[in-house]
Design a protein around this motif. Sequence first.
Motif, PDB file in Angstrom:
ATOM      1  N   ARG A   1       0.877  -1.171   0.000  1.00  0.00           N
ATOM      2  CA  ARG A   1       0.000   0.000   0.000  1.00  0.00           C
ATOM      3  C   ARG A   1       0.918   1.226   0.000  1.00  0.00           C
ATOM      4  O   ARG A   1       1.470   1.628   1.025  1.00  0.00           O
TER       5      ARG A   1
ATOM      6  N   VAL B   1       1.683   5.234  -0.899  1.00  0.00           N
ATOM      7  CA  VAL B   1       1.086   6.554  -1.048  1.00  0.00           C
ATOM      8  C   VAL B   1       1.984   7.371  -1.974  1.00  0.00           C
ATOM      9  O   VAL B   1       3.151   7.646  -1.658  1.00  0.00           O
TER      10      VAL B   1
ATOM     11  N   ASP C   1      -1.672  11.280  -4.360  1.00  0.00           N
ATOM     12  CA  ASP C   1      -2.618  10.909  -3.312  1.00  0.00           C
ATOM     13  C   ASP C   1      -2.672  11.927  -2.190  1.00  0.00           C
ATOM     14  O   ASP C   1      -3.531  11.827  -1.304  1.00  0.00           O
TER      15      ASP C   1
ATOM     16  N   GLN D   1      -4.255  16.959   0.957  1.00  0.00           N
ATOM     17  CA  GLN D   1      -4.334  18.000   1.972  1.00  0.00           C
ATOM     18  C   GLN D   1      -3.167  18.971   1.770  1.00  0.00           C
ATOM     19  O   GLN D   1      -2.061  18.538   1.402  1.00  0.00           O
TER      20      GLN D   1
ATOM     21  N   LEU E   1      -0.971  11.302   6.858  1.00  0.00           N
ATOM     22  CA  LEU E   1      -0.839  10.207   5.896  1.00  0.00           C
ATOM     23  C   LEU E   1      -1.760   9.057   6.270  1.00  0.00           C
ATOM     24  O   LEU E   1      -2.049   8.853   7.451  1.00  0.00           O
ATOM     25  N   PRO E   2      -2.223   8.282   5.288  1.00  0.00           N
ATOM     26  CA  PRO E   2      -3.092   7.144   5.591  1.00  0.00           C
ATOM     27  C   PRO E   2      -2.422   6.180   6.564  1.00  0.00           C
ATOM     28  O   PRO E   2      -1.257   5.804   6.381  1.00  0.00           O
ATOM     29  N   SER E   3      -3.138   5.778   7.602  1.00  0.00           N
ATOM     30  CA  SER E   3      -2.543   4.928   8.630  1.00  0.00           C
ATOM     31  C   SER E   3      -2.276   3.510   8.142  1.00  0.00           C
ATOM     32  O   SER E   3      -1.456   2.795   8.731  1.00  0.00           O
ATOM     33  N   ASP E   4      -2.940   3.103   7.064  1.00  0.00           N
ATOM     34  CA  ASP E   4      -2.760   1.731   6.578  1.00  0.00           C
ATOM     35  C   ASP E   4      -1.679   1.622   5.502  1.00  0.00           C
ATOM     36  O   ASP E   4      -1.551   0.595   4.841  1.00  0.00           O
ATOM     37  N   ARG E   5      -0.865   2.661   5.340  1.00  0.00           N
ATOM     38  CA  ARG E   5       0.166   2.639   4.307  1.00  0.00           C
ATOM     39  C   ARG E   5       1.304   1.694   4.694  1.00  0.00           C
ATOM     40  O   ARG E   5       1.597   1.496   5.873  1.00  0.00           O
TER      41      ARG E   5
ATOM     42  N   SER F   1       5.427   5.455   1.700  1.00  0.00           N
ATOM     43  CA  SER F   1       5.011   6.669   0.992  1.00  0.00           C
ATOM     44  C   SER F   1       6.235   7.304   0.360  1.00  0.00           C
ATOM     45  O   SER F   1       7.335   7.283   0.934  1.00  0.00           O
TER      46      SER F   1
END
Length: 214
Positions: free
Chosen positions: A89, A91, A95, A98, A158-162, A165
């Motif tokens: 996964r 990023v 993506d 923000q 940042l997405p926590s499930d990455r 990145s």
Amino acid sequence: MSDALGELVKPVIVGRSSSHFTRVTRIFAAEMEVDYSLEVVRNLMSSDAADYGGNPALKMPALRTRRGVWFGALNICRELSRQSSRGLRTVWPEDLDQPVLANAQELVVHAMATEVALIMAGVAGAGDGSELHGKQRKSLLSTMSWLEDNVSHALAALPSDRDLSYLEVALFCLVTHLEFRRVLPTDPYPELNGFCRRFAARASAGETTYLYDP
């Protein structure tokens, strides 16, 4: 060239072990578990595109694969991801929806490029008293101050499930490179140093430590 590329047993990264842009790609290769070989760019003042993997911009890194040659760190990382079977996964810059994230990515890449400009000016023997040099150094210092003030907020966004990145890899490579090349001391940036200590625990970081190629 196509015949030569078709004979490649594994991808070839054209760059230097002392380059932050090259290290970004090498960390991605390690994370993606893509085997590669490193072809060292020996002369940074060369004006022959062949020395940079065919890149007409005379920049590194490049990646030679069976499919062709990829120029630039981001392009290379995308291709390494496509070649990987890990399904991480990841990023990517697009993506980052923000402002703090998008701005952090923009400023990290800008700082990396500015650092290269300062280093290359030194390699070329250019004086450091010029107005341009002063502006570049001021730009780098201001950028690092912004990153120090905003890195915690950016990382939290940042997405926590990455798994990975591009922003974090590039940021780690930038901050550690500033000390390695003695462009700027990083003691004034405790938040950035804390991030780097955490990221350095990854095996991919340990496998790609900066060094000057023999």
